[in-house]
Design an enzyme around this catalytic site. Structure first.
Site, PDB file in Angstrom:
ATOM      1  CE  LYS A 163      -0.064 -12.562  -7.631  1.00  0.00           C
ATOM      2  NZ  LYS A 163      -0.946 -11.766  -6.382  1.00  0.00           N
TER       3      LYS A 163
HETATM    4  C1  LIG Z   1      -4.665 -12.132  -2.057  1.00  0.00           C
HETATM    5  C2  LIG Z   1      -3.414 -12.862  -1.627  1.00  0.00           C
HETATM    6  N1  LIG Z   1      -3.159 -13.568  -0.778  1.00  0.00           N
HETATM    7  C3  LIG Z   1      -1.427 -14.264  -1.145  1.00  0.00           C
HETATM    8  C4  LIG Z   1      -0.126 -13.164  -1.469  1.00  0.00           C
HETATM    9  C5  LIG Z   1       0.750 -14.380  -1.061  1.00  0.00           C
HETATM   10  O1  LIG Z   1       1.153 -15.013  -2.545  1.00  0.00           O
HETATM   11  P1  LIG Z   1       2.583 -15.392  -3.173  1.00  0.00           P
HETATM   12  O2  LIG Z   1       3.295 -16.045  -1.676  1.00  0.00           O
HETATM   13  O3  LIG Z   1       2.410 -16.010  -3.442  1.00  0.00           O
HETATM   14  O4  LIG Z   1       3.051 -13.515  -2.927  1.00  0.00           O
HETATM   15  C6  LIG Z   1      -0.314 -12.042  -2.515  1.00  0.00           C
HETATM   16  C7  LIG Z   1       0.376 -12.329  -2.707  1.00  0.00           C
HETATM   17  O5  LIG Z   1       0.808 -12.089  -4.617  1.00  0.00           O
HETATM   18  C8  LIG Z   1      -1.914 -12.179  -2.488  1.00  0.00           C
HETATM   19  O6  LIG Z   1      -2.251 -10.704  -3.678  1.00  0.00           O
END
Ligand SMILES: Cc1ncc(COP(=O)(O)O)c(C=O)c1O
Length: 324
Positions: free
Chosen positions: A159
């Site tokens: 991330k």
């Molecule tokens: C690109 C992306 N995909 C998926 C998610 C969903 O991830 P999470 O459920 O861990 O927040 C996020 C959110 O942070 C994101 O930025």
């Protein structure tokens, strides 16, 4: 929503005033996107404030940092404690949680190694990302003309702040054209994810979601929904999904920490199912909100109570038969 501009921010182990939480404009992260971060939430529950899957979020933060050779000298327990301390210092009942590890100020050049690895934790009040109405009525989305990063370019499992340049392009295109969100395809033209959410579709009672190899973030809400769906007896398949499977799905929904569980009512102006929140989406939404709001027993151990003393006190005041 604009920041109120008050409260405490955690920076490299110190709590500083909001206005003092600044970095130099020549910091590496500003120029080269050399940061990794998390987005988690703390909810107000009947037993007190609780962070949802704080352990998983702080583990993913460290894994993102590892991918970028940016290890920070806090372990899993210390990261979780730093978040909890920051929430307590701000006396938040509920909040959005944004930890960040980044390359700081020393020298500028593509090579990040000369720059220090710094970290911060910012908290703020963040309501429903796509609006309360969206949770009930659903949103209209389009397939983005922008693809998600190809494998072995920018690692989607990290991330990283850099990945959000791509997310920003997807989001801007969608809102400019009157959609709530854009859904990106992967480099092979198969469904990947939204600008900041994972995606699920339902067909003939079975749930499908793109696999990790489709350039998705390994979402913690995605993992929670897979678990809750299986608890409810549904079959969930992680696989490669062609674009058109969205048009002929019975139900489609987005999941993520910010978006929670948001139904999709149309894709490219093609109505999904009956054009509203479908029954399986509704049941998963209910299961998810019941857990995050502490309204059912936390059977998966997903909640970390912030003010433990308060939680213990409330528990001890309840009649014995009501204790979960
Ligand atoms: C690109 C992306 N995909 C998926 C998610 C969903 O991830 P999470 O459920 O861990 O927040 C996020 C959110 O942070 C994101 O930025």
């Amino acid at each position: 929503m604009a920041f109120p501009g008050t409260g405490k921010i955690w920076m490299n182990g110190h709590l500083v005033e909001w206005k003092d939480a600044t970095i130099h404009v020549a910091s590496h992260v500003v120029h080269y996107g050399s940061g990794v971060f998390e987005g988690a939430r703390c909810y107000a529950t009947p037993r007190g404030s609780a962070c949802f899957r704080l352990d998983a979020h702080m583990r993913r933060l460290q894994q993102s940092a590892k991918i970028y050779r940016m290890e920070y000298p806090l372990d899993q327990h210390e990261w979780e404690a730093a978040v909890l301390d920051t929430i307590r210092a701000n006396a938040f009942k509920s909040c959005y949680i944004r930890p960040l590890i980044y390359r700081g100020y020393e020298a500028l050049g593509v090579n990040p190694f000369p720059c220090p690895v710094d970290a911060s934790i910012v908290l703020w009040d963040w309501g429903t990302y796509l609006g309360q109405d969206a949770l009930e009525s659903g949103v209209d989305v389009k397939i983005s003309t922008w693809s998600r990063m190809a494998p072995n370019t920018l690692p989607a499992m990290a991330k990283s702040t850099a990945n959000y340049a791509n997310s920003g392009l997807i989001k801007m295109e969608a809102v400019t054209e009157g959609y709530a969100e854009g859904i990106a395809l992967d480099v092979n033209g198969c469904i990947s994810e939204g600008s900041g959410q994972n995606i699920f579709l339902v067909r003939e009672g079975v749930l499908y979601t793109p696999q990790l190899a489709s350039s998705i973030l390994s979402g913690i809400t995605r993992d929670s929904i897979i678990t809750l769906a299986r608890d409810l007896g549904y079959t969930v398949t992680e696989t490669t999904l062609p674009r058109e499977s969205l048009y002929i799905a019975d139900e489609v929904f987005l999941v993520g920490t910010a978006a929670e569980v948001t139904p999709i009512r149309s894709v490219d102006r093609i109505q999904v199912g009956s054009g509203g929140r479908g029954p399986i989406t509704a049941s998963l939404q209910r299961a998810f909100f019941d857990v995050i709001n502490g309204e059912v027993p936390d059977t998966h151990g997903w909640l970390t109570y912030v003010y433990r003393e308060e939680a213990a006190l409330r528990e001890s005041r309840k009649p014995a038969e009501a204790r979960g």
